[in-house]
Design a protein around this motif. Sequence first.
Motif, PDB file in Angstrom:
ATOM      1  N   GLU A 192       0.916  -1.440  -0.039  1.00 45.99           N
ATOM      2  CA  GLU A 192       0.167  -0.020  -0.068  1.00 45.99           C
ATOM      3  C   GLU A 192       0.863   1.177  -0.053  1.00 45.99           C
ATOM      4  O   GLU A 192       0.612   2.186  -0.810  1.00 45.99           O
ATOM      5  N   GLN A 193       1.961   1.203   0.980  1.00 45.90           N
ATOM      6  CA  GLN A 193       2.641   2.442   0.669  1.00 45.90           C
ATOM      7  C   GLN A 193       3.447   2.433  -0.820  1.00 45.90           C
ATOM      8  O   GLN A 193       3.503   3.870  -1.235  1.00 45.90           O
ATOM      9  N   ALA A 194       3.945   1.458  -1.393  1.00 47.87           N
ATOM     10  CA  ALA A 194       4.738   1.536  -2.421  1.00 47.87           C
ATOM     11  C   ALA A 194       3.328   2.244  -3.460  1.00 47.87           C
ATOM     12  O   ALA A 194       4.165   2.806  -4.273  1.00 47.87           O
ATOM     13  N   ALA A 195       2.354   1.496  -3.504  1.00 50.06           N
ATOM     14  CA  ALA A 195       1.330   2.008  -4.308  1.00 50.06           C
ATOM     15  C   ALA A 195       1.173   3.640  -4.118  1.00 50.06           C
ATOM     16  O   ALA A 195       0.986   4.290  -5.279  1.00 50.06           O
ATOM     17  N   ASP A 196       1.092   3.876  -3.030  1.00 54.46           N
ATOM     18  CA  ASP A 196       0.822   5.367  -2.676  1.00 54.46           C
ATOM     19  C   ASP A 196       1.935   6.176  -3.385  1.00 54.46           C
ATOM     20  O   ASP A 196       1.890   7.612  -3.889  1.00 54.46           O
ATOM     21  N   LYS A 197       3.063   5.972  -3.277  1.00 53.47           N
ATOM     22  CA  LYS A 197       4.319   6.441  -3.719  1.00 53.47           C
ATOM     23  C   LYS A 197       4.152   6.514  -5.355  1.00 53.47           C
ATOM     24  O   LYS A 197       4.590   7.561  -5.889  1.00 53.47           O
ATOM     25  N   ILE A 198       3.738   5.463  -6.159  1.00 53.11           N
ATOM     26  CA  ILE A 198       3.806   5.351  -7.481  1.00 53.11           C
ATOM     27  C   ILE A 198       2.504   6.329  -7.808  1.00 53.11           C
ATOM     28  O   ILE A 198       2.890   7.223  -8.962  1.00 53.11           O
ATOM     29  N   ILE A 199       1.443   6.276  -7.233  1.00 51.20           N
ATOM     30  CA  ILE A 199       0.306   7.145  -7.557  1.00 51.20           C
ATOM     31  C   ILE A 199       0.758   8.642  -7.585  1.00 51.20           C
ATOM     32  O   ILE A 199       0.248   9.404  -8.512  1.00 51.20           O
ATOM     33  N   ALA A 200       1.428   8.978  -6.516  1.00 53.68           N
ATOM     34  CA  ALA A 200       2.124  10.076  -6.389  1.00 53.68           C
ATOM     35  C   ALA A 200       2.850  10.959  -7.266  1.00 53.68           C
ATOM     36  O   ALA A 200       2.675  11.902  -7.722  1.00 53.68           O
ATOM     37  N   GLY A 201       3.636   9.913  -7.693  1.00 55.70           N
ATOM     38  CA  GLY A 201       4.966  10.176  -8.572  1.00 55.70           C
ATOM     39  C   GLY A 201       3.818  10.270 -10.115  1.00 55.70           C
ATOM     40  O   GLY A 201       4.410  11.358 -11.124  1.00 55.70           O
ATOM     41  N   VAL A 202       3.075   9.389 -10.360  1.00 47.03           N
ATOM     42  CA  VAL A 202       2.402   9.541 -11.764  1.00 47.03           C
ATOM     43  C   VAL A 202       1.575  11.006 -11.507  1.00 47.03           C
ATOM     44  O   VAL A 202       1.674  11.522 -12.747  1.00 47.03           O
ATOM     45  N   ALA A 203       0.967  11.085 -10.674  1.00 47.88           N
ATOM     46  CA  ALA A 203       0.097  12.519 -10.511  1.00 47.88           C
ATOM     47  C   ALA A 203       1.113  13.715 -10.965  1.00 47.88           C
ATOM     48  O   ALA A 203       0.501  14.639 -11.339  1.00 47.88           O
ATOM     49  N   LYS A 204       2.359  13.740 -10.424  1.00 46.66           N
ATOM     50  CA  LYS A 204       3.040  14.725 -10.784  1.00 46.66           C
ATOM     51  C   LYS A 204       3.883  14.733 -11.928  1.00 46.66           C
ATOM     52  O   LYS A 204       4.777  15.717 -12.188  1.00 46.66           O
ATOM     53  N   GLY A 205       3.475  13.548 -12.712  1.00 43.07           N
ATOM     54  CA  GLY A 205       4.208  13.519 -14.111  1.00 43.07           C
ATOM     55  C   GLY A 205       5.679  13.279 -13.931  1.00 43.07           C
ATOM     56  O   GLY A 205       6.501  13.471 -15.104  1.00 43.07           O
ATOM     57  N   LYS A 206       6.292  12.370 -12.879  1.00 44.87           N
ATOM     58  CA  LYS A 206       7.558  12.051 -12.953  1.00 44.87           C
ATOM     59  C   LYS A 206       8.034  11.038 -13.746  1.00 44.87           C
ATOM     60  O   LYS A 206       7.190   9.973 -13.871  1.00 44.87           O
TER      61      LYS A 206
END
Length: 239
Positions: A192-206
């Motif tokens: 769940e922590q990993a998914a949150d990091k991925i979702i946040a990174g994708v949302a920022k366009g990283k």
Amino acid sequence: MRIMITGATSGIGRALAESYAKAGHHILACGRSQQKLDDLVKQYPNITPLCFDLTQYQQYPVIDKVDWPLDLLIFNAGDCEYIDDALHFDAKRFERVININLISVAYGLQSWLHLVRPGGRLVMVSSSAEMLALPRAEAYGTSKAALTYLAKVLSIDLAQHEIEVSCVHPGFVDTPLTERNTFAMPMLMSSEQAADKIIAGVAKGKRDIRFPSVFIFLMRCLQLLPFSIWRRLARRINR
């Protein structure tokens, strides 16, 4: 958004599917277990299941672009097997890992990349293992290093089609895959922590999503060492 996720029945893939579904997005969840997919659909009616084996390349589902123009295509599925005796190299084991971690992605790109609309994003889940030559990781590390390279090249070539590419490099994540490891896994994160990091990174366009930050910093420091020194350290680790 409309999102397709491979390896959606466990680990990071399942956590991604659940998080995006909770946020109201429409998910194409891919996996080999019909039961696990059915369980997801019972909890989230906005998840559409696709049950198939990624190593059976000729059986990939055909998806209608009119019905499923994708905003996100996430290649998450993967496996890890270690080469325990390099002198008696297990080519079949190497082939299995390369097939699921790399070749299946190529067939997935052939089958579904055209579904991604202009302005959409392709996400590939690689690994921090690609940063260093690690003991026994001949198969896993090679597949992830190649996947990272593939993501970088696609980032260049898909720009003309207005499709962005993100490559994810997690540290150790608590999944059914890592549960098989018999060694210490520092800074272990939950799926769940990993998914949150991925979702946040994708949302920022990283384009490059790496976590956890302290673990990645230490890996970068080790990368700076001359290979001769790292080789001695890695041999000690292997013992």
